[in-house]
Scaffold this active site. Structure first.
Site, PDB file in Angstrom:
ATOM      1  N   ASP A 175       0.840  -1.218   0.000  1.00 50.97           N
ATOM      2  CA  ASP A 175       0.000   0.000   0.000  1.00 50.97           C
ATOM      3  C   ASP A 175       0.864   1.254   0.000  1.00 50.97           C
ATOM      4  OD1 ASP A 175      -2.419  -1.706   1.934  1.00 50.97           O
ATOM      5  OD2 ASP A 175      -2.746  -0.794  -0.032  1.00 50.97           O
ATOM      6  N   ASP A 197     -10.594  -4.606  -1.609  1.00 54.72           N
ATOM      7  CA  ASP A 197      -9.543  -4.130  -0.715  1.00 54.72           C
ATOM      8  C   ASP A 197     -10.117  -3.222   0.370  1.00 54.72           C
ATOM      9  OD1 ASP A 197      -6.517  -2.120  -1.322  1.00 54.72           O
ATOM     10  OD2 ASP A 197      -7.207  -3.284   0.411  1.00 54.72           O
TER      11      ASP A 197
END
Ligand code: DX5
Ligand code: ZN
Length: 221
Positions: free
Chosen positions: A34, A179
């Site tokens: 991320d 996600d």
């Protein structure tokens, strides 16, 4: 077949190495990286994610699933291509226009990576349709991007269903990754809706036995 991409965003400081080895042994399919620039989203994880990715590259052959939450997509592609990611996903909302989206798709492919496009919860799924023939994966955010540990936005299930229907009706082979807030409670509905790659951070990292939770997340409904 459902795959799991473990987000390393919330790995505990000082336990990185132990965690990465344990995740590899637990057969996560991907490491989900991320990348946040402190502009597209508030947090800045850029340098940390680059360091973690380089380290993982040295100790593991598992593929890296890089999720760019950045405004300067081209710079991030240049920086992260160095860790030879399996896929680089950028946000549609960070692109200036349609031409810029196609430029990013082309540039990622020229750098030998697969391409994903991510859409935030408030972005209509129809906005991604014109790019689908040119990409490998659509990442449907099931929380507002920016941090881990948030609650799954249940109206995203319908969005995944709509996207899956469009992909099937147009005979395309495109992965749907979800996600944010994915766990044993939310996974069944989103898999049923058509998601085939589940990103999970908190649900896995807080578990005592990573393999058990990863296997359960993958379980066919
Ligand atoms: C949020 C990130 C997600 C998040 C997932 O901006 O894109 O990958 O880290 O974490 P959990 O599974 O804790 O919601
Ligand atoms: Zn992510």
């Amino acid at each position: 077949m459902v795959e799991v991409s473990t987000s390393i965003l919330s790995v505990k400081k000082g336990e990185e190495s132990k965690t990465f080895f344990a995740l590899e042994a637990s057969k996560t399919d991907y490491f989900h990286i991320d990348v946040m620039d402190g502009k597209f989203v508030e947090k800045d994880t850029y340098a940390k994610m680059l360091e973690y990715s380089s380290y993982i590259k040295r100790i593991s052959n598992l593929p890296l699933d890089v999720h760019l939450m950045v405004n300067d997509i081209k710079k991030a592609i240049d920086d992260f291509i160095a860790v030879e990611p399996n896929i680089i996903t950028f946000h549609l909302e960070a692109c200036e226009n349609e031409e810029n989206v196609f430029e990013n798709i082309k540039y990622i492919k020229e750098n030998n990576s697969k391409v994903g496009i991510a859409i935030k919860p408030e972005t209509n799924v129809e906005e991604i349709y014109k790019y689908l023939p040119y990409i490998h994966m659509c990442l449907v955010m099931t929380v507002e991007p920016g941090k881990g540990g948030q609650t799954y936005l249940s109206d995203m299930t319908e969005k995944v269903k709509t996207l899956k229907k469009y992909i099937d009706e147009n005979n395309m082979e495109i992965d749907i990754e979800v996600d944010g807030g994915i766990n044993l409670r939310t996974a069944p509905a989103v898999k049923k809706a058509g998601a085939n790659i589940l990103v999970a951070g908190t649900a896995i990292l807080k578990a005592v036995d990573y393999k058990n939770i990863i296997d359960e997340l993958k379980m066919e409904n």
